[in-house]
Design an enzyme around this catalytic site. Structure first.
Site, PDB file in Angstrom:
ATOM      1  CB  CYS A 285      -7.968 -25.156   6.939  1.00 46.62           C
ATOM      2  SG  CYS A 285      -8.769 -25.137   8.559  1.00 46.62           S
TER       3      CYS A 285
ATOM      4  CB  CYS B 278     -11.581 -27.917   9.301  1.00 46.92           C
ATOM      5  SG  CYS B 278     -12.210 -26.264   9.742  1.00 46.92           S
TER       6      CYS B 278
ATOM      7  CG  HIS C 232     -10.901 -21.943   9.887  1.00 42.64           C
ATOM      8  ND1 HIS C 232     -11.442 -23.015   9.210  1.00 42.64           N
ATOM      9  CD2 HIS C 232     -11.895 -21.009   9.978  1.00 42.64           C
ATOM     10  CE1 HIS C 232     -12.700 -22.750   8.904  1.00 42.64           C
ATOM     11  NE2 HIS C 232     -13.001 -21.538   9.351  1.00 42.64           N
TER      12      HIS C 232
ATOM     13  CB  CYS D 139     -13.083 -25.734   6.256  1.00 43.42           C
ATOM     14  SG  CYS D 139     -11.495 -24.878   6.139  1.00 43.42           S
TER      15      CYS D 139
ATOM     16  CG  ASP E 260      -6.136  -5.325   1.362  1.00 42.44           C
ATOM     17  OD1 ASP E 260      -5.662  -4.999   2.470  1.00 42.44           O
ATOM     18  OD2 ASP E 260      -6.739  -4.510   0.629  1.00 42.44           O
TER      19      ASP E 260
ATOM     20  CG  ASP F 295      -0.258   0.043   2.533  1.00 49.53           C
ATOM     21  OD1 ASP F 295       0.969   0.275   2.574  1.00 49.53           O
ATOM     22  OD2 ASP F 295      -0.930  -0.139   3.546  1.00 49.53           O
TER      23      ASP F 295
END
Length: 372
Positions: A305, A308, A334, A303, A265, A92
């Site tokens: 991930c 999970c 997660h 999920c 973002d 940024d």
């Protein structure tokens, strides 16, 4: 070195799937970009970010300028090498800190004189400063210095911020000289349609390789955000990427994609994760709630991930109650995977010609409000 190609467009919504080509590899859009404010995405290592599918991350110009310093990063070989991340990086401009640290700043058309939130030392921020710092950092995509106006703002306040943003975009483009770094312009204008259209006309007229949409998700309602995005969808170039800055709430991502946005973002997934709030296929979950004490199922059965797959809600709640660092790590893991995957799923649906159905299933499944 920088190229954007649109691969597919949803004929009913205008949602786009594309590819950004950068010096550090391609980025397939729509994409969610985790925020690494201080050359690190909080609680995550670079290999873990790769595992969750992160294609591109953010660095913060203002914070990295203050510490460790842009010159030090350049001496280390640039931001990629300094932080051990070999995929693309967007930085940024520092312009958001003009807004978020307003009590420490004095803003004029020439520059921003600010006091460090760390030690009170005085610094001068300007378009030329922002370009110099970002070129030293060596990101793949840099952002023009801009002014994000306050919210709520009067029409006059928003117009002043818009005029500065245009002036600063001209100076940013003139000062930018690094050929392997793309420079994006930023559209401002608050919630006023006439100002948004004027800003888009002025910034697009400078012919940047991509465009940020700033000044949203700063307090306005979701409906107002969507109205502004609908307006801009009709006037921003179809052949260039659009980046909705600072937006990461899952419904906002899906609705942003439906309005032609390519890049997102936000610190929300990591911040919420550290505080025990998780995004799931059925809405937000407060894992610290009593109801999960003996819940041995996964946080989100849909999920894929690490959390999970291998751990239960009961275990995660236990970690939080004990103050264990692993709790924040797993929740961050997660939330980032969920958000990155959401953008991936939107892309898959656009390519398959089924984005409207994907959008409707998401709306039906993700219940707003926190559970627990």
């Amino acid at each position: 070195m920088f190229e954007f190609k649109v691969e597919a467009v949803c004929p009913r919504t205008g949602a786009r799937a594309g590819v950004l080509r950068t010096p550090h590899g391609p980025v397939r859009t729509p994409v969610f970009m985790p925020v690494g404010t201080q050359a690190t995405v909080k609680a995550m290592t670079p290999p873990e970010l790769e595992e969750i599918g992160a294609q591109i991350i953010l660095g913060n110009t203002y914070h990295l300028y203050l510490r460790p310093g842009a010159e030090l990063v350049a001496e280390a070989g640039g931001l990629h090498r300094f932080m051990g991340w070999n995929r693309p990086i967007l930085t940024d401009s520092g312009g958001f800190q003009v807004f978020s640290l307003a009590q420490l700043n004095k803003v004029t058309d020439q520059d921003v004189r600010c006091r460090s939130h760390l030690d009170g030392s005085e610094h001068v921020m300007s378009p030329e400063w922002a370009m110099r710092v970002q070129e030293l950092l060596g990101s793949d995509i840099a952002m023009c210095f801009d002014q994000c106006g306050p919210f709520p703002a009067t029409h006059a306040q928003a117009e002043t911020a818009l005029e500065r943003t245009t002036l600063w975009a001209e100076r940013s483009k003139a000062a930018h000289s690094r050929p392997d770094q793309a420079l994006f312009g930023i559209v401002q204008g608050s919630v006023y349609d006439d100002l948004r259209l004027r800003s888009a006309r002025e910034i697009v007229g400078m012919d940047f390789p991509g465009y940020g949409i700033g000044g949203l998700s700063v307090g306005e309602s979701h409906d107002v955000m969507y109205r502004v995005l609908d307006l801009l969808d009709g006037v921003m170039p179809r052949e260039k990427p659009r980046y909705l800055m600072g937006v990461g709430y899952p419904p906002n991502i899906v609705e942003g994609v439906a309005r032609g946005v390519d890049m997102f973002d936000c610190v929300l997934p990591t911040r919420n994760g550290r505080n025990g709030t998780l995004f799931t296929s059925f809405g937000r979950v407060n894992i610290k709630a009593q109801r999960y004490e003996r819940d041995f199922g996964p946080v989100d059965p849909e999920c894929d991930c690490y959390l999970c797959r291998d751990f239960s809600r009961a275990y995660l709640r236990h970690l939080y109650r004990c103050g264990e660092i692993l709790a924040a790590r797993l929740c961050t893991w997660h939330n980032l995977r969920y958000t990155v995957r959401l953008a991936e799923r939107a892309r898959e649906a656009i390519l398959a010609g089924s984005f409207p159905e994907f959008r409707e299933r998401f709306r039906e499944g993700f219940q707003d409000g926190e559970r627990g």
